[in-house]
Scaffold this active site. Structure first.
Site, PDB file in Angstrom:
ATOM      1  CG  ASN A 265      -1.675   1.215   1.474  1.00  0.00           C
ATOM      2  OD1 ASN A 265      -1.740   2.087   0.606  1.00  0.00           O
ATOM      3  ND2 ASN A 265      -2.292   1.327   2.654  1.00  0.00           N
ATOM      4  CD1 TRP A 266       3.358   0.809  -2.678  1.00  0.00           C
ATOM      5  CD2 TRP A 266       3.559   1.844  -4.660  1.00  0.00           C
ATOM      6  NE1 TRP A 266       4.020  -0.044  -3.537  1.00  0.00           N
ATOM      7  CE2 TRP A 266       4.161   0.566  -4.757  1.00  0.00           C
ATOM      8  CE3 TRP A 266       3.560   2.681  -5.788  1.00  0.00           C
ATOM      9  CZ2 TRP A 266       4.749   0.103  -5.939  1.00  0.00           C
ATOM     10  CZ3 TRP A 266       4.151   2.216  -6.958  1.00  0.00           C
ATOM     11  CH2 TRP A 266       4.739   0.951  -7.025  1.00  0.00           C
ATOM     12  CE  LYS A 267      -0.109   3.226   4.708  1.00  0.00           C
ATOM     13  NZ  LYS A 267      -0.044   3.326   6.176  1.00  0.00           N
TER      14      LYS A 267
ATOM     15  CG  HIS B  36      -5.803   1.959   5.275  1.00  0.00           C
ATOM     16  ND1 HIS B  36      -5.347   2.922   6.149  1.00  0.00           N
ATOM     17  CD2 HIS B  36      -4.816   1.053   5.129  1.00  0.00           C
ATOM     18  CE1 HIS B  36      -4.105   2.591   6.498  1.00  0.00           C
ATOM     19  NE2 HIS B  36      -3.764   1.477   5.900  1.00  0.00           N
TER      20      HIS B  36
ATOM     21  CD  GLU C  94      -2.804   5.456   6.815  1.00  0.00           C
ATOM     22  OE1 GLU C  94      -2.862   5.479   5.579  1.00  0.00           O
ATOM     23  OE2 GLU C  94      -1.849   4.955   7.451  1.00  0.00           O
TER      24      GLU C  94
ATOM     25  CD  GLU D 125      -3.604  -2.657   7.417  1.00  0.00           C
ATOM     26  OE1 GLU D 125      -2.469  -2.871   6.989  1.00  0.00           O
ATOM     27  OE2 GLU D 125      -4.276  -1.664   7.102  1.00  0.00           O
TER      28      GLU D 125
ATOM     29  N   GLY E 275       2.399   2.158  10.812  1.00  0.00           N
ATOM     30  CA  GLY E 275       3.358   3.243  10.652  1.00  0.00           C
ATOM     31  C   GLY E 275       4.088   3.612  11.937  1.00  0.00           C
TER      32      GLY E 275
ATOM     33  CB  SER F  35       5.092  -1.841  12.006  1.00  0.00           C
ATOM     34  OG  SER F  35       4.682  -0.492  12.209  1.00  0.00           O
TER      35      SER F  35
ATOM     36  N   GLY G  77       2.654  -1.299   4.368  1.00  0.00           N
ATOM     37  CA  GLY G  77       2.704   0.126   4.051  1.00  0.00           C
ATOM     38  C   GLY G  77       4.130   0.585   3.844  1.00  0.00           C
ATOM     39  N   GLY G  78       4.719   1.140   4.904  1.00  0.00           N
ATOM     40  CA  GLY G  78       6.042   1.753   4.806  1.00  0.00           C
ATOM     41  C   GLY G  78       7.090   0.912   4.080  1.00  0.00           C
TER      42      GLY G  78
HETATM   43  P1  PGA Z   1       2.686   0.131   7.764  1.00  0.00           P
HETATM   44  O1  PGA Z   1       1.230   0.357   7.082  1.00  0.00           O
HETATM   45  O2  PGA Z   1       3.231  -1.151   7.174  1.00  0.00           O
HETATM   46  O3  PGA Z   1       3.480   1.334   7.337  1.00  0.00           O
HETATM   47  O4  PGA Z   1       2.479   0.047   9.207  1.00  0.00           O
HETATM   48  C1  PGA Z   1       0.347  -0.708   6.912  1.00  0.00           C
HETATM   49  C2  PGA Z   1      -0.893  -0.211   6.241  1.00  0.00           C
HETATM   50  O5  PGA Z   1      -1.256   0.948   6.466  1.00  0.00           O
HETATM   51  O6  PGA Z   1      -1.552  -0.946   5.480  1.00  0.00           O
END
Ligand code: PGA
Length: 259
Positions: A10-12, A97, A99, A169, A175, A214, A235-236
């Protein structure tokens, strides 16, 4: 053969088109053909989809978007519907998600509408669920997550869920560099599995449940080995091709060892 495993990046809201193209090119160049039973996907920002898809040409990578509208079309300024995404080559979407739920205010009802719309359009749909820290601290995490799951599935029929993927999640792990302990992830995944079976019958047993929060190369192995963890939403670490590919290799190894 067990359930399909997934590793999805997930490149956000990161990276302009040249960076997205470069990242996708590196992923495509380094990706070994995934073993049977493992799918690899990436979810770039909308406006980088075409350049990323060009860079991925020929690579076995499922093309995701990070969101989709709750309706096919209409007077909804700024929204992008599943048919529009499909036209752009997108095969799946992320829905709900944390966020979007917590920073952008998406309700359970909106998430449910988006999920139904995506599934009915034939998309893969990764439904994200997960509890904030204060809910976990209060010991209410399981009830909270199962309520999110139930609300999201309220209007979909079991026959429509063939392309549903669930991602657990925990909000406090996204993050932050903190991950769930494998036993905590396994406990939640087992609870989600049981509720999926209640809600969907046999279909519920076949749906993949991913962990996210993470995930990094150095913790992917231990998490991938946890019972009922069918892969990762990353994500990251997915912004770094080497890290992402390392996580994919870990899950590929696990898939071959425990098909
Ligand atoms: P993260 O994000 O790996 O940076 O914790 C995961 C996600 O938001 O899907």
């Amino acid at each position: 053969m067990g359930r399909t495993r997934w590793v999805v990046g997930n490149w956000k809201q990161w990276g302009l088109r040249p960076a997205a193209h470069a990242l996708a090119s590196k992923v495509a160049a380094g990706l070994e053909a995934p073993p049977a039973g493992l799918r690899v996907g990436v979810a770039p920002p909308y406006l980088a989809l075409d350049t990323v898809h060009a860079a991925l040409a020929g690579a076995k990578v499922v093309r995701f978007a990070q969101d989709a509208a709750a309706q096919e079309e209409g007077a909804f300024t700024g929204e992008v519907g599943p048919a529009m995404l499909a036209e752009a080559g997108v095969e799946g979407v992320i829905v709900g998600h944390s966020e979007r739920r917590h920073l952008l205010g998406e309700s359970d009802a909106l998430v449910a509408a988006k999920l139904g719309c995506a599934l009915r359009a034939g998309m893969w749909a990764i439904l994200c669920v997960g509890e904030p820290l204060k809910v976990r601290t209060a010991g209410r995490h399981e009830a909270y997550v199962l309520a999110q799951l139930e609300a999201a599935l309220a209007h979909v029929a079991p026959s429509e869920t063939g392309r549903l993927v669930v991602a657990y999640e925990p909000v406090w792990a996204i993050g932050t560099g903190r991950t769930a302990r494998p036993e905590d992830a396994a406990a939640m995944h087992a609870a989600i599995r049981a509720r999926l079976v209640d809600l969907l019958g046999g279909e519920g047993g076949d749906r993949s449940i991913l962990y996210g929060g993470s995930v990094k190369p150095d913790n992917a192995g231990i998490l991938a080995a946890a019972p009922d963890v069918d892969g990762f939403l990353v994500g990251g670490a997915s912004k770094d091709a080497d890290a992402f590919l390392s996580i994919v290799r870990t899950v590929a190894h696990h898939t071959k060892a425990h098909p």
